[in-house]
Motif scaffolding. Structure first.
Motif, PDB file in Angstrom:
ATOM      1  N   PHE A 148     -14.323   1.292  -0.489  1.00  9.41           N
ATOM      2  CA  PHE A 148     -14.608   0.841   0.732  1.00  9.41           C
ATOM      3  C   PHE A 148     -14.509   2.214   1.585  1.00  9.41           C
ATOM      4  O   PHE A 148     -14.806   1.682   2.983  1.00  9.41           O
ATOM      5  CB  PHE A 148     -13.042   0.359   1.095  1.00  9.41           C
ATOM      6  N   HIS A 149     -14.629   3.312   1.100  1.00  9.46           N
ATOM      7  CA  HIS A 149     -14.847   4.464   2.048  1.00  9.46           C
ATOM      8  C   HIS A 149     -16.454   4.539   2.132  1.00  9.46           C
ATOM      9  O   HIS A 149     -16.612   4.954   3.544  1.00  9.46           O
ATOM     10  CB  HIS A 149     -14.352   5.799   1.229  1.00  9.46           C
ATOM     11  N   LEU A 150     -17.247   3.725   1.532  1.00 13.20           N
ATOM     12  CA  LEU A 150     -18.613   3.925   2.058  1.00 13.20           C
ATOM     13  C   LEU A 150     -18.769   3.096   3.237  1.00 13.20           C
ATOM     14  O   LEU A 150     -19.972   3.216   3.883  1.00 13.20           O
ATOM     15  CB  LEU A 150     -19.420   3.275   0.917  1.00 13.20           C
ATOM     16  N   LEU A 151     -17.899   2.139   3.626  1.00 12.74           N
ATOM     17  CA  LEU A 151     -18.127   1.241   4.778  1.00 12.74           C
ATOM     18  C   LEU A 151     -17.162   1.691   6.019  1.00 12.74           C
ATOM     19  O   LEU A 151     -17.190   1.001   6.919  1.00 12.74           O
ATOM     20  CB  LEU A 151     -17.637  -0.126   4.338  1.00 12.74           C
ATOM     21  N   SER A 152     -16.661   2.889   5.719  1.00 13.83           N
ATOM     22  CA  SER A 152     -15.781   3.193   6.748  1.00 13.83           C
ATOM     23  C   SER A 152     -16.173   4.135   7.805  1.00 13.83           C
ATOM     24  O   SER A 152     -16.719   5.226   7.664  1.00 13.83           O
ATOM     25  CB  SER A 152     -14.313   4.003   6.273  1.00 13.83           C
ATOM     26  N   ALA A 153     -16.411   3.567   9.191  1.00  9.43           N
ATOM     27  CA  ALA A 153     -16.757   4.382  10.237  1.00  9.43           C
ATOM     28  C   ALA A 153     -15.727   5.507  10.483  1.00  9.43           C
ATOM     29  O   ALA A 153     -14.482   5.243  10.287  1.00  9.43           O
ATOM     30  CB  ALA A 153     -16.940   3.703  11.447  1.00  9.43           C
ATOM     31  N   GLY A 154     -16.155   6.740  10.523  1.00 11.37           N
ATOM     32  CA  GLY A 154     -15.152   7.902  10.834  1.00 11.37           C
ATOM     33  C   GLY A 154     -14.756   8.406   9.631  1.00 11.37           C
ATOM     34  O   GLY A 154     -14.052   9.640   9.560  1.00 11.37           O
ATOM     35  N   TYR A 155     -15.260   8.269   8.497  1.00  3.96           N
ATOM     36  CA  TYR A 155     -15.112   8.905   7.144  1.00  3.96           C
ATOM     37  C   TYR A 155     -15.829  10.290   7.053  1.00  3.96           C
ATOM     38  O   TYR A 155     -15.471  11.282   6.274  1.00  3.96           O
ATOM     39  CB  TYR A 155     -15.725   8.044   6.099  1.00  3.96           C
ATOM     40  N   GLY A 156     -16.847  10.538   8.074  1.00  2.00           N
ATOM     41  CA  GLY A 156     -17.468  11.807   8.238  1.00  2.00           C
ATOM     42  C   GLY A 156     -17.127  12.246   9.512  1.00  2.00           C
ATOM     43  O   GLY A 156     -17.763  13.276   9.901  1.00  2.00           O
ATOM     44  N   GLN A 165      -7.937  12.030   6.810  1.00  3.02           N
ATOM     45  CA  GLN A 165      -8.430  10.602   7.322  1.00  3.02           C
ATOM     46  C   GLN A 165     -10.081  10.544   7.162  1.00  3.02           C
ATOM     47  O   GLN A 165     -10.676   9.499   7.339  1.00  3.02           O
ATOM     48  CB  GLN A 165      -8.240  10.441   8.775  1.00  3.02           C
ATOM     49  N   SER A 166     -10.686  11.624   6.634  1.00  2.07           N
ATOM     50  CA  SER A 166     -12.127  11.858   6.621  1.00  2.07           C
ATOM     51  C   SER A 166     -12.484  12.736   5.206  1.00  2.07           C
ATOM     52  O   SER A 166     -11.676  13.630   4.893  1.00  2.07           O
ATOM     53  CB  SER A 166     -12.995  12.084   7.903  1.00  2.07           C
ATOM     54  N   ASN A 167     -13.764  12.669   4.906  1.00  2.00           N
ATOM     55  CA  ASN A 167     -13.947  13.506   3.549  1.00  2.00           C
ATOM     56  C   ASN A 167     -14.952  14.580   3.885  1.00  2.00           C
ATOM     57  O   ASN A 167     -15.898  14.645   4.671  1.00  2.00           O
ATOM     58  CB  ASN A 167     -14.880  12.577   2.632  1.00  2.00           C
ATOM     59  N   PRO A 168     -14.507  15.771   3.666  1.00  3.47           N
ATOM     60  CA  PRO A 168     -15.378  17.025   3.992  1.00  3.47           C
ATOM     61  C   PRO A 168     -16.731  16.921   3.418  1.00  3.47           C
ATOM     62  O   PRO A 168     -17.697  17.594   4.135  1.00  3.47           O
ATOM     63  CB  PRO A 168     -14.455  18.113   3.541  1.00  3.47           C
ATOM     64  N   THR A 175     -24.452  11.564   9.909  1.00  8.05           N
ATOM     65  CA  THR A 175     -25.324  11.654  11.225  1.00  8.05           C
ATOM     66  C   THR A 175     -24.833  11.487  12.147  1.00  8.05           C
ATOM     67  O   THR A 175     -25.180  12.098  13.529  1.00  8.05           O
ATOM     68  CB  THR A 175     -26.288  10.383  10.917  1.00  8.05           C
ATOM     69  N   SER A 176     -23.258  11.126  12.346  1.00  4.11           N
ATOM     70  CA  SER A 176     -22.261  11.238  13.619  1.00  4.11           C
ATOM     71  C   SER A 176     -20.989  10.987  13.028  1.00  4.11           C
ATOM     72  O   SER A 176     -20.783  10.622  12.182  1.00  4.11           O
ATOM     73  CB  SER A 176     -22.822   9.949  14.781  1.00  4.11           C
ATOM     74  N   ALA A 177     -20.083  11.184  13.970  1.00  8.30           N
ATOM     75  CA  ALA A 177     -18.542  11.095  13.622  1.00  8.30           C
ATOM     76  C   ALA A 177     -18.242   9.753  13.378  1.00  8.30           C
ATOM     77  O   ALA A 177     -17.292   9.536  12.649  1.00  8.30           O
ATOM     78  CB  ALA A 177     -17.970  11.571  14.875  1.00  8.30           C
ATOM     79  N   THR A 178     -19.247   8.841  13.549  1.00  6.39           N
ATOM     80  CA  THR A 178     -18.664   7.452  13.384  1.00  6.39           C
ATOM     81  C   THR A 178     -19.663   6.811  12.368  1.00  6.39           C
ATOM     82  O   THR A 178     -19.582   5.540  12.101  1.00  6.39           O
ATOM     83  CB  THR A 178     -18.826   6.368  14.745  1.00  6.39           C
ATOM     84  N   ALA A 179     -20.423   7.499  11.791  1.00  8.88           N
ATOM     85  CA  ALA A 179     -21.348   6.983  10.951  1.00  8.88           C
ATOM     86  C   ALA A 179     -20.703   6.400   9.252  1.00  8.88           C
ATOM     87  O   ALA A 179     -19.568   7.177   9.204  1.00  8.88           O
ATOM     88  CB  ALA A 179     -22.398   8.082  10.201  1.00  8.88           C
TER      89      ALA A 179
END
Length: 498
Positions: A148-156, A165-168, A175-179
């Motif tokens: 489900f992380h592959l679909l999560s906006a903000g994971y980056g 809350q995000s993956n380093p 490409t963006s903070a909400t990608a």
């Protein structure tokens, strides 16, 4: 001392680094892409896709990722350019990660010949998470990602790293903070893809010794802890979205099933009966558990526990090899009688790899307080038989969904579960080499597929995975793509000293 014995055997195997080799001459005009189009190959997944090995992603290690190897073979039949997240800043090939100059992930593992065991390579990581690349790549494998992380906006989003809350790894190139990982992957306009995701949906529970929660019936992954098992319905829904999106432009691909945890050295290296005792020591230990055993008799006589549970909970040491003592939360709660939930481990329990250096150590230097013996192992050190069943049930459900979804879209399946399971008995590859899961054996040290972290493949392992995927592609898509020679890929890094 145990570690020195084990790893000097690995040293004796004399691993060396070398360039990968083709199984066949690439000039053969019979090679063809068949029904597939490899002009834009995209890989989505987790650490297994990213080229993670020896506990990290490093500049050189990443070059042996299975997608990178596949892309090299696809080039023979018209495949296009293939890009991976840049690790050019890993100037000394140490791996690890830093955030604002502070280490947040350890450097890669090596074998220190002078010490006789694995340890993090000396030096400080130069991979700085905040040096944002903001670029989509063909290899979109993200270490640590669950489905489900592959679909999560903000994971980056870099702001979420310190909060968990995000993956380093994704932060470095999102490409963006909400990608989303999938969204960035689709920017590469895939004509062919591999999708190997889902291992972490159950593996993190297993490697933590079952410290998480089985979220069966909970359809809201936002409420899950990091070590929890993903509900199979959530997994199937996410997986369907991933495959539907990846194929939306007409791309073909290969999906891979999830291996059982019993196939990897992290759970098969440390025996459950790892405690050698002489008769005098065994007798002394039994005296220490006499009151506990007597309490169990009272519980049984009063029908609080069955005969079978009574027998399984009795602590009894003898001369020779003995099973470790463990805490088992699945036992009947007898705390009302002042009794803890102790028992000996059995062959149905899996002792995790880090326990190798923990079992037999003293608590506070007290010779009477020995971990795994007079002090039972806590939950984090053992995946119990009941926890193992939760993992097996989830894995089976995930794999069923993977196969079903692949069939509905007419895409190929690489059964990595079957391949990894064969390792326990010996997997023979095309060049005649036999690989096994017995990673720490002196007789198989040069013929193993796993890196020093006991979970991820080494370069040879990723080469074998590449070949298995190529064989599936050749069969399913009527292609003829050359294999690579796994023996031409390097094993562990051995240093005279570290």
């Amino acid at each position: 001392m145990k570690n020195k014995f084990i790893y000097l055997a690995v040293l004796a195997a004399g691993f060396i680094s070398c360039e990968p080799e083709f199984e066949n001459e690439v000039s053969d005009a019979s090679y063809t892409s068949g029904d597939a189009d490899f002009s834009s190959y995209v890989a989505v997944g987790n650490s297994l896709t990213a080229g993670y090995m020896d506990g990290s992603v490093s500049r050189v290690g990443q070059s042996y990722s299975f997608p990178n190897t596949l892309a090299g073979q696809f080039a023979v039949v018209g495949g296009g350019m293939f890009t991976q997240p840049s690790f050019a800043d890993d100037v000394d090939n140490l791996g690890g990660l830093t955030l604002g100059g502070f280490p947040i992930a350890g450097t890669r593992l090596v074998i220190d010949a002078s010490a006789g065991g694995p340890e993090n390579i000396a030096g400080s990581s130069t991979i700085e998470v905040s040096n944002l690349q903001a670029t989509p790549y063909h290899n979109m494998g993200v270490p640590g990602a669950k489905s489900f992380h592959l679909l999560s906006a903000g994971y980056g989003n870099i702001a979420g790293v310190a909060l968990g809350q995000s993956n380093p790894y994704f932060v470095r190139h999102a490409t963006s903070a909400t990608a989303t990982v999938l969204g960035d992957a689709m920017q590469m306009n895939p004509t062919f893809f591999t999708n190997w995701i889902g291992n972490n949906d159950v593996l993190s529970f297993a490697t933590s010794g079952g410290l998480g929660v089985d979220q069966l019936g909970n359809l809201n992954p936002a409420t899950y802890g990091s070590n929890d098992i993903t509900d199979p319905q959530v997994f199937a829904s996410v997986y369907s979205t991933l495959v539907n999106t990846l194929t939306s432009g007409g791309a073909k691909g290969v999906v891979a099933t999830i291996p059982e945890v019993t196939a990897i050295p992290y759970f098969t290296t440390v025996p459950y009966n790892a405690v050698p005792l002489d008769a005098a020591t065994a007798s002394q230990l039994n005296s220490g558990y006499a009151a506990y055993n007597a309490g169990l008799r009272v519980a049984y006589d009063n029908s609080f526990i069955t005969r079978e549970e009574f027998a399984s909970r009795i602590i009894n040491f003898k001369a020779g090899k003995n099973a470790v003592v463990m805490v088992d939360e699945y036992l009947t709660d007898l705390s009302g009688l002042g009794l803890p939930s102790y028992r000996h481990a059995t062959y149905n329990d899996l002792v995790v790899l880090p326990a190798m250096s923990f079992i037999g150590t003293l608590v506070g230097g007290d010779p009477l307080q020995v971990n795994g013996v007079s002090v039972p192992l806590a939950d984090q050190w053992i995946l119990s038989k009941d926890e193992k069943m939760l993992v097996a049930n989830a894995t089976a459900a995930y794999n069923s969904a993977i196969v079903s979804i692949a069939a509905s879209k007419n895409i190929a399946v690489a059964d990595m579960n079957a391949i990894m399971t064969k390792l326990k008995g010996g997997l023979t590859v095309e060049d005649g080499t036999i690989y096994t899961a017995n990673y720490f054996s002196s007789t198989t040290a040069s013929s193993v597929l796993f890196s020093l972290d006991g979970v991820h493949p080494n370069a040879r392992g990723y080469a074998v995975i590449s070949n298995e995927i190529i064989k599936v592609i050749n069969s399913f898509y009527n292609a003829n793509i050359p294999l690579v020679s796994a023996a031409g890929f390097p094993g562990a890094t051995i240093l005279p000293s570290n």
